[in-house]
Design an enzyme around this catalytic site. Sequence first.
Site, PDB file in Angstrom:
ATOM      1  N   MET A  30       0.856  -1.192   0.000  1.00 60.21           N
ATOM      2  CA  MET A  30       0.000   0.000   0.000  1.00 60.21           C
ATOM      3  C   MET A  30       0.896   1.247   0.000  1.00 60.21           C
ATOM      4  O   MET A  30       0.446   2.344   0.327  1.00 60.21           O
ATOM      5  CB  MET A  30      -0.939  -0.012   1.205  1.00 60.21           C
ATOM      6  CG  MET A  30      -1.887  -1.217   1.167  1.00 60.21           C
ATOM      7  SD  MET A  30      -3.454  -0.957   2.009  1.00 60.21           S
ATOM      8  CE  MET A  30      -2.919  -0.694   3.665  1.00 60.21           C
ATOM      9  N   TYR A  32       4.215   3.833   0.860  1.00 61.43           N
ATOM     10  CA  TYR A  32       4.966   4.403   1.991  1.00 61.43           C
ATOM     11  C   TYR A  32       5.946   3.339   2.495  1.00 61.43           C
ATOM     12  O   TYR A  32       5.916   2.886   3.632  1.00 61.43           O
ATOM     13  CB  TYR A  32       4.057   4.924   3.110  1.00 61.43           C
ATOM     14  CG  TYR A  32       4.703   6.114   3.773  1.00 61.43           C
ATOM     15  CD1 TYR A  32       4.750   7.351   3.131  1.00 61.43           C
ATOM     16  CD2 TYR A  32       5.350   5.989   4.995  1.00 61.43           C
ATOM     17  CE1 TYR A  32       5.404   8.427   3.696  1.00 61.43           C
ATOM     18  CE2 TYR A  32       6.008   7.065   5.565  1.00 61.43           C
ATOM     19  CZ  TYR A  32       6.027   8.283   4.907  1.00 61.43           C
ATOM     20  OH  TYR A  32       6.680   9.355   5.462  1.00 61.43           O
ATOM     21  N   HIS A  37       9.354  -3.757   3.372  1.00 61.79           N
ATOM     22  CA  HIS A  37       8.902  -3.965   1.987  1.00 61.79           C
ATOM     23  C   HIS A  37      10.101  -4.289   1.086  1.00 61.79           C
ATOM     24  O   HIS A  37      10.021  -5.164   0.218  1.00 61.79           O
ATOM     25  CB  HIS A  37       8.248  -2.695   1.430  1.00 61.79           C
ATOM     26  CG  HIS A  37       6.986  -2.280   2.119  1.00 61.79           C
ATOM     27  ND1 HIS A  37       6.895  -1.150   2.883  1.00 61.79           N
ATOM     28  CD2 HIS A  37       5.757  -2.856   2.133  1.00 61.79           C
ATOM     29  CE1 HIS A  37       5.665  -1.021   3.338  1.00 61.79           C
ATOM     30  NE2 HIS A  37       4.949  -2.042   2.902  1.00 61.79           N
ATOM     31  N   GLN A  61     -10.252  -2.583   2.471  1.00 56.23           N
ATOM     32  CA  GLN A  61      -9.773  -3.252   3.675  1.00 56.23           C
ATOM     33  C   GLN A  61      -9.772  -2.344   4.909  1.00 56.23           C
ATOM     34  O   GLN A  61      -9.285  -2.734   5.963  1.00 56.23           O
ATOM     35  CB  GLN A  61      -8.393  -3.877   3.455  1.00 56.23           C
ATOM     36  CG  GLN A  61      -7.238  -2.920   3.279  1.00 56.23           C
ATOM     37  CD  GLN A  61      -5.968  -3.663   2.846  1.00 56.23           C
ATOM     38  OE1 GLN A  61      -5.851  -4.116   1.713  1.00 56.23           O
ATOM     39  NE2 GLN A  61      -5.016  -3.792   3.758  1.00 56.23           N
ATOM     40  N   ASP A 150       2.474  -9.283   9.249  1.00 53.77           N
ATOM     41  CA  ASP A 150       1.034  -9.501   9.083  1.00 53.77           C
ATOM     42  C   ASP A 150       0.805 -11.006   8.970  1.00 53.77           C
ATOM     43  O   ASP A 150       0.414 -11.517   7.913  1.00 53.77           O
ATOM     44  CB  ASP A 150       0.536  -8.775   7.829  1.00 53.77           C
ATOM     45  CG  ASP A 150       0.712  -7.280   7.949  1.00 53.77           C
ATOM     46  OD1 ASP A 150      -0.083  -6.663   8.657  1.00 53.77           O
ATOM     47  OD2 ASP A 150       1.661  -6.740   7.356  1.00 53.77           O
ATOM     48  N   MET A 184       8.928  -2.665  11.768  1.00 56.29           N
ATOM     49  CA  MET A 184       8.714  -1.601  10.786  1.00 56.29           C
ATOM     50  C   MET A 184       7.281  -1.655  10.266  1.00 56.29           C
ATOM     51  O   MET A 184       6.748  -2.727   9.986  1.00 56.29           O
ATOM     52  CB  MET A 184       9.695  -1.731   9.639  1.00 56.29           C
ATOM     53  CG  MET A 184      11.082  -1.365  10.088  1.00 56.29           C
ATOM     54  SD  MET A 184      12.149  -1.017   8.705  1.00 56.29           S
ATOM     55  CE  MET A 184      13.677  -0.728   9.589  1.00 56.29           C
ATOM     56  N   SER A 186       4.398   1.123   7.974  1.00 55.79           N
ATOM     57  CA  SER A 186       4.161   2.442   7.382  1.00 55.79           C
ATOM     58  C   SER A 186       3.465   3.352   8.381  1.00 55.79           C
ATOM     59  O   SER A 186       3.634   4.567   8.368  1.00 55.79           O
ATOM     60  CB  SER A 186       3.288   2.308   6.134  1.00 55.79           C
ATOM     61  OG  SER A 186       3.877   1.395   5.247  1.00 55.79           O
ATOM     62  N   ARG A 187       2.682   2.759   9.275  1.00 55.16           N
ATOM     63  CA  ARG A 187       1.915   3.555  10.241  1.00 55.16           C
ATOM     64  C   ARG A 187       2.790   4.147  11.351  1.00 55.16           C
ATOM     65  O   ARG A 187       2.333   5.043  12.071  1.00 55.16           O
ATOM     66  CB  ARG A 187       0.809   2.697  10.861  1.00 55.16           C
ATOM     67  CG  ARG A 187      -0.334   2.394   9.898  1.00 55.16           C
ATOM     68  CD  ARG A 187      -1.452   1.645  10.596  1.00 55.16           C
ATOM     69  NE  ARG A 187      -2.661   1.605   9.797  1.00 55.16           N
ATOM     70  CZ  ARG A 187      -3.055   0.562   9.060  1.00 55.16           C
ATOM     71  NH1 ARG A 187      -2.314  -0.528   9.009  1.00 55.16           N
ATOM     72  NH2 ARG A 187      -4.176   0.620   8.380  1.00 55.16           N
TER      73      ARG A 187
HETATM   74  O1  PAF Z   1      -0.113  -5.804   3.597  1.00 57.78           O
HETATM   75  C1  PAF Z   1      -0.530  -4.880   2.865  1.00 57.78           C
HETATM   76  O2  PAF Z   1       0.125  -3.866   2.651  1.00 57.78           O
HETATM   77  C2  PAF Z   1      -1.921  -5.012   2.262  1.00 57.78           C
HETATM   78  O3  PAF Z   1      -2.797  -5.652   3.113  1.00 57.78           O
HETATM   79  C3  PAF Z   1      -1.902  -5.678   0.872  1.00 57.78           C
HETATM   80  C4  PAF Z   1      -1.434  -7.125   0.965  1.00 57.78           C
HETATM   81  C5  PAF Z   1      -1.007  -4.910  -0.067  1.00 57.78           C
HETATM   82  C6  PAF Z   1      -3.323  -5.698   0.295  1.00 57.78           C
HETATM   83  O4  PAF Z   1      -3.821  -4.412   0.126  1.00 57.78           O
END
Ligand code: PAF
Length: 282
Positions: A30, A32, A37, A61, A150, A184, A186-187
């Site tokens: 998403m 940022y 990442h 979401q 996650d 880490m 983004s939030r």
């Molecule tokens: O983990 C994320 O950043 C989001 O949930 C994803 C997998 C890109 C789906 O929008």
Amino acid sequence: MELITETEKMKTWTREKRANGMKIGFVPTMGYLHQGHLSLMKYARSHCDSLVVSIFINPAQFGPTEDFKTYPQNLDRDLELMKPIPVDMVFNPAPEQIYPDGFQTYVEVAKLTRVLCGVNRPTHFQGVTTVVAKLFNIVRPHLAVFGQKDFQQLVVIQRMVKDLNMDVEVVGQPTVREEDGLAMSSRNVHLLPGERKSALALSEALKLAQEMARQGQRTAAEILRAVKKHIESQPYTQLQYAVLVDPETLEEVEVIEGKALLALAAVVGKPRLIDNAIITAY
Ligand code: PAF
């Protein structure tokens, strides 16, 4: 590095790569971006011929009271960070490309999404699985890489792929942490200095649990008591859950046999943060 914003163009690009026998790696994000990442991208890069990264803040979401409108974004910064990987294609669609007028089909993984984050975010995973299924259909990757921070999302996506016979390998990669242990995210950019200090309690609680297990404690209730006490003693912090679950079924365990996942979620200031670790019984 190229950038495509249209679904049909993305599909054409991937069709050509596949026709040339190239193995496509994919990291959905998403935006940022942070080192977490980038580590997923490095993994995909080293296992594939061609790398696609999507940047799409997925409205489906976020719940009605959640942070969709304030989710951090900065495309130029993201493109700069991705240059050294290097990424071949950035897919950055507008919401209408993913959810055009008349859209009404959703993907739902039934049981695994009812627990942990699913309790406080009842519509979240349906939004995630729907967008990831769509992205898989558009990008058609051979390999897709997700972060283990996650953990529930990873397990849910692996279930979806298996249940719907999707032709993609889904791999999880370890959480990347700041030097002091904060996972880490983004939030994290929304944490004020005092909150940033309190947020450390999550990773500290994971270490505390690992240490208790190392010293022979296997009773979930005992470990969770100490974990909750540590997190709840911090200012600005509202613990949403601290649970020990089976890493595959996400069902709660009473005694750690082999391995259990300690999963945490807390609102610290404004951001809602999650973290987890596998706890091994000694
Ligand atoms: O983990 C994320 O950043 C989001 O949930 C994803 C997998 C890109 C789906 O929008």
